[in-house]
Design an enzyme around this catalytic site. Sequence first.
Site, PDB file in Angstrom:
ATOM      1  N   ASN A  60      43.223  23.100  93.448  1.00 39.13           N
ATOM      2  CA  ASN A  60      43.076  24.043  94.565  1.00 39.13           C
ATOM      3  C   ASN A  60      44.394  24.620  95.050  1.00 39.13           C
ATOM      4  OD1 ASN A  60      42.849  21.113  95.146  1.00 39.13           O
ATOM      5  ND2 ASN A  60      43.264  21.738  97.243  1.00 39.13           N
ATOM      6  N   GLN A 106      36.895  24.281  92.480  1.00 37.97           N
ATOM      7  CA  GLN A 106      37.669  25.516  92.302  1.00 37.97           C
ATOM      8  C   GLN A 106      37.349  26.214  90.980  1.00 37.97           C
ATOM      9  OE1 GLN A 106      39.360  26.957  94.641  1.00 37.97           O
ATOM     10  NE2 GLN A 106      39.522  25.299  96.126  1.00 37.97           N
ATOM     11  N   THR A 113      33.135  17.612 100.051  1.00 37.11           N
ATOM     12  CA  THR A 113      33.689  16.391 100.640  1.00 37.11           C
ATOM     13  C   THR A 113      32.629  15.299 100.612  1.00 37.11           C
ATOM     14  OG1 THR A 113      35.174  17.683 102.023  1.00 37.11           O
ATOM     15  CG2 THR A 113      34.751  15.418 102.724  1.00 37.11           C
ATOM     16  N   CYS A 154      45.288  20.784 105.766  1.00 36.12           N
ATOM     17  CA  CYS A 154      45.634  21.262 107.106  1.00 36.12           C
ATOM     18  C   CYS A 154      44.445  21.099 108.020  1.00 36.12           C
ATOM     19  CB  CYS A 154      46.120  22.694 106.981  1.00 36.12           C
ATOM     20  SG  CYS A 154      45.717  23.845 108.198  1.00 36.12           S
TER      21      CYS A 154
HETATM   22  N1  PLP Z   1      37.634  19.576  96.238  1.00 41.10           N
HETATM   23  C1  PLP Z   1      38.456  20.626  96.096  1.00 41.10           C
HETATM   24  C2  PLP Z   1      39.164  20.825  94.797  1.00 41.10           C
HETATM   25  C3  PLP Z   1      38.647  21.535  97.137  1.00 41.10           C
HETATM   26  O1  PLP Z   1      39.457  22.582  96.991  1.00 41.10           O
HETATM   27  C4  PLP Z   1      37.952  21.310  98.359  1.00 41.10           C
HETATM   28  C5  PLP Z   1      38.182  22.211  99.508  1.00 41.10           C
HETATM   29  O2  PLP Z   1      39.224  22.797  99.656  1.00 41.10           O
HETATM   30  C6  PLP Z   1      37.104  20.200  98.458  1.00 41.10           C
HETATM   31  C7  PLP Z   1      36.973  19.357  97.376  1.00 41.10           C
HETATM   32  C8  PLP Z   1      36.330  19.926  99.719  1.00 41.10           C
HETATM   33  O3  PLP Z   1      35.370  20.919  99.910  1.00 41.10           O
HETATM   34  P1  PLP Z   1      34.584  21.083 101.305  1.00 41.10           P
HETATM   35  O4  PLP Z   1      35.637  21.246 102.362  1.00 41.10           O
HETATM   36  O5  PLP Z   1      33.742  22.282 101.101  1.00 41.10           O
HETATM   37  O6  PLP Z   1      33.771  19.882 101.520  1.00 41.10           O
END
Ligand code: PLP
Length: 377
Positions: free
Chosen positions: A147, A175, A70, A321
């Site tokens: 994802n 992913q 993120t 979620c």
């Molecule tokens: N990008 C993708 C494709 C994801 O699946 C996720 C988390 O589900 C994220 C970004 C964000 O990752 P994080 O929550 O570890 O910061």
Amino acid sequence: MFYFDYNATAPVMREAREAWLEATEKIHGNPSSPHAFGLAANKALVEAREKLAHHLGCHPADIIWTSGATEANNMAIHHFAQTLDAKSEVWISAIEHPCVHDSSRHYFGKRTKVIPVTHDGVVDMEWFATEMADTRPGVVSVMCANNETGVIQPWRELLAICQAYEVPFFTDAVQWLGKMPAKDLGACDFITGAAHKFGGPRGVGFLKAPHKSKINSLIFGGKQERGQRAGTENLPIIVAMLAALDAREKQLANNDHDTRAVWREKFEKLLLRQVPGTTVVGLGAPRLWNTVSALMPEGGQQRWVTRLDKAGFAVSTGSACTTGKEEPSHVLSAMGYKAGQVTQVLRFSSGWETTAADWEALEKGIVKVYGEVHGGK
Ligand code: PLP
């Protein structure tokens, strides 16, 4: 209890735990300190950077450690907003994670252009090639694999088109990493990843960006990461992330994932046969070996999740979620599924620890729950 929610987060693998413990016990220093303890910490940090660069095929100085994907995705989009000219657009696929599309909307507003996807959830290459021939965005952002659906995106082809037009290409590889070989990814200009999706600890990830283009830090107060990300690096979790990735890359080199793809395919076939009215999302597209996204025929998705949970299977609906409240999937909507269908989706995502017997158990569990739901129990 059977765990089928690896795309949300994966258990920390032994190699990562051991590396974390060893670094925690033995490396006390701050990597920025000038004494022997600091130098030892910095050495471990340099080694981790070199390992990741080796897996991706890029320069070690291209790596910036972050708290996860993120942050890394926000950092990349913030950087584009700071460095591109005021008229430039960012093109993002319709199925990007919210941390990409929300930050694009935040920084670029209407200059965010959405790349459509096909009904199978793959970026529409015809649309892309035609639009690129016409206008040039400041940057293109398309994830490696989705994802929610596991659908693999043609990132190599997208990269080639971007290179031909000299447009930077950014890919969220969250992913993909640890499930598919990292090799070749380094050719992408910007890449993001997060350890907890492949057996590393939570709270650590990275941004790969060309070291010549200095990234503007999102946070201030320190010169760490060559002034690109302030704050003391969390060495043990960085080291643990690389221990996990090293182990996953070894499994991938053995083609261990091919066997797992067969288990997943068998599960899908049985599911379609035993639970009439089920649809597997993205069935016609190449997909990650670990993910099945399915529209279930009866009962709302929450009912399925709760019943399966009671029966011993942790599955998910796949969409955002963060507040405990499910939101309808923007991914499925972009694929052309109707509002009523979008709320019928379940995601089964396995991991390296999942066995063929686990998939068989899940299939039986679903058939049992289907009997209850169908029978109105
Ligand atoms: N990008 C993708 C494709 C994801 O699946 C996720 C988390 O589900 C994220 C970004 C964000 O990752 P994080 O929550 O570890 O910061």
